[in-house]
Scaffold this active site. Sequence first.
Site, PDB file in Angstrom:
ATOM      1  N   ASP A 162       0.876  -1.165   0.000  1.00  0.00           N
ATOM      2  CA  ASP A 162       0.000   0.000   0.000  1.00  0.00           C
ATOM      3  C   ASP A 162       0.925   1.230   0.000  1.00  0.00           C
ATOM      4  OD1 ASP A 162      -2.270   1.682   0.463  1.00  0.00           O
ATOM      5  OD2 ASP A 162      -1.762   1.679   2.606  1.00  0.00           O
TER       6      ASP A 162
ATOM      7  N   ASP B 149       0.054   5.074   1.154  1.00  0.00           N
ATOM      8  CA  ASP B 149      -0.074   5.974   2.311  1.00  0.00           C
ATOM      9  C   ASP B 149      -0.147   5.174   3.615  1.00  0.00           C
ATOM     10  OD1 ASP B 149      -0.201   8.332   0.642  1.00  0.00           O
ATOM     11  OD2 ASP B 149      -2.229   7.714   0.124  1.00  0.00           O
TER      12      ASP B 149
ATOM     13  N   TYR C 218      -5.006  14.595   1.728  1.00  0.00           N
ATOM     14  CA  TYR C 218      -4.294  13.821   0.720  1.00  0.00           C
ATOM     15  C   TYR C 218      -2.919  14.416   0.485  1.00  0.00           C
ATOM     16  CZ  TYR C 218      -9.170  12.704  -0.158  1.00  0.00           C
ATOM     17  OH  TYR C 218     -10.475  12.328   0.001  1.00  0.00           O
TER      18      TYR C 218
ATOM     19  N   ASN D 243      -5.198   3.254  -3.561  1.00  0.00           N
ATOM     20  CA  ASN D 243      -6.431   4.011  -3.844  1.00  0.00           C
ATOM     21  C   ASN D 243      -6.102   5.491  -3.750  1.00  0.00           C
ATOM     22  OD1 ASN D 243      -7.921   1.635  -3.815  1.00  0.00           O
ATOM     23  ND2 ASN D 243      -8.876   2.023  -1.808  1.00  0.00           N
ATOM     24  N   GLN D 244      -6.441   6.261  -4.771  1.00  0.00           N
ATOM     25  CA  GLN D 244      -6.212   7.712  -4.730  1.00  0.00           C
ATOM     26  C   GLN D 244      -7.467   8.425  -5.198  1.00  0.00           C
ATOM     27  OE1 GLN D 244      -3.635   9.276  -3.357  1.00  0.00           O
ATOM     28  NE2 GLN D 244      -2.514   7.388  -2.892  1.00  0.00           N
TER      29      GLN D 244
ATOM     30  N   CYS E  39     -11.489  -1.759  -9.237  1.00  0.00           N
ATOM     31  CA  CYS E  39     -10.116  -1.677  -8.727  1.00  0.00           C
ATOM     32  C   CYS E  39      -9.980  -1.061  -7.339  1.00  0.00           C
ATOM     33  CB  CYS E  39      -9.217  -0.947  -9.727  1.00  0.00           C
ATOM     34  SG  CYS E  39      -9.788   0.643 -10.322  1.00  0.00           S
ATOM     35  N   ARG E  40     -10.967  -0.316  -6.875  1.00  0.00           N
ATOM     36  CA  ARG E  40     -10.798   0.337  -5.573  1.00  0.00           C
ATOM     37  C   ARG E  40     -10.753  -0.714  -4.462  1.00  0.00           C
ATOM     38  NH1 ARG E  40     -10.788   5.050  -2.867  1.00  0.00           N
ATOM     39  NH2 ARG E  40     -11.937   5.123  -0.921  1.00  0.00           N
TER      40      ARG E  40
ATOM     41  N   ASP F 169      -1.749  -0.893   5.842  1.00  0.00           N
ATOM     42  CA  ASP F 169      -2.087  -0.366   7.164  1.00  0.00           C
ATOM     43  C   ASP F 169      -3.590  -0.203   7.335  1.00  0.00           C
ATOM     44  OD1 ASP F 169      -2.311   1.815   5.412  1.00  0.00           O
ATOM     45  OD2 ASP F 169      -1.938   3.240   7.031  1.00  0.00           O
TER      46      ASP F 169
END
Length: 169
Positions: free
Chosen positions: A10, A12, A23, A55-56, A100-101, A127
């Site tokens: 992952d 972040d 963000y 994920n963004q 995809c999320r 996390d």
Amino acid sequence: MKQFDTLFLDRDGVLNKKIENGYVLDPDQIEIIAGIKEFLQIAKNHFRRIVVVTNQRCVGLGRLPLEKLVKINNTINVLTGSFIDQFYICPHLDEDNCSCRKPKTGLFLNAQKDYNVDFTESWMIGDSETDMIPAKQLQIFSLFLSNKGSSYADKNFKSFDELGPILQE
Ligand SMILES: [Mg+2]
């Protein structure tokens, strides 16, 4: 030496510090997590490849242009030692109903298409529970970086200093 297939990460909270209620919108905001660079230095000898699945939704929200996200990702890669082969990004919002999320599996399946990934010989470090759920579903060994612990995770750990020795033992 123990050899594995793909190390999924992952972004972040694993590579760089999470921004609470916000963000990373600029490379200046990147703060690298302690011990990640040293861990990746070891990991590159044990995995065929290292990829990020992230994920963004800030892109879908119109807060961040995709080109700038790519720039941020490149900076994160450089700051953590340039060990990352590929970033897989979900730019969507929940209401987009994409495949995809995370916790959906699409980003992992895209990597599998590109690299013929063997999930059962791969690791996922995250996390959030949303990182552990797709990993579990695909039979990827899942590692949860947190003080809390996840019931979905195969292994819970608190800092990257704990992981290097596991690969090297
Ligand atoms: Mg995270």
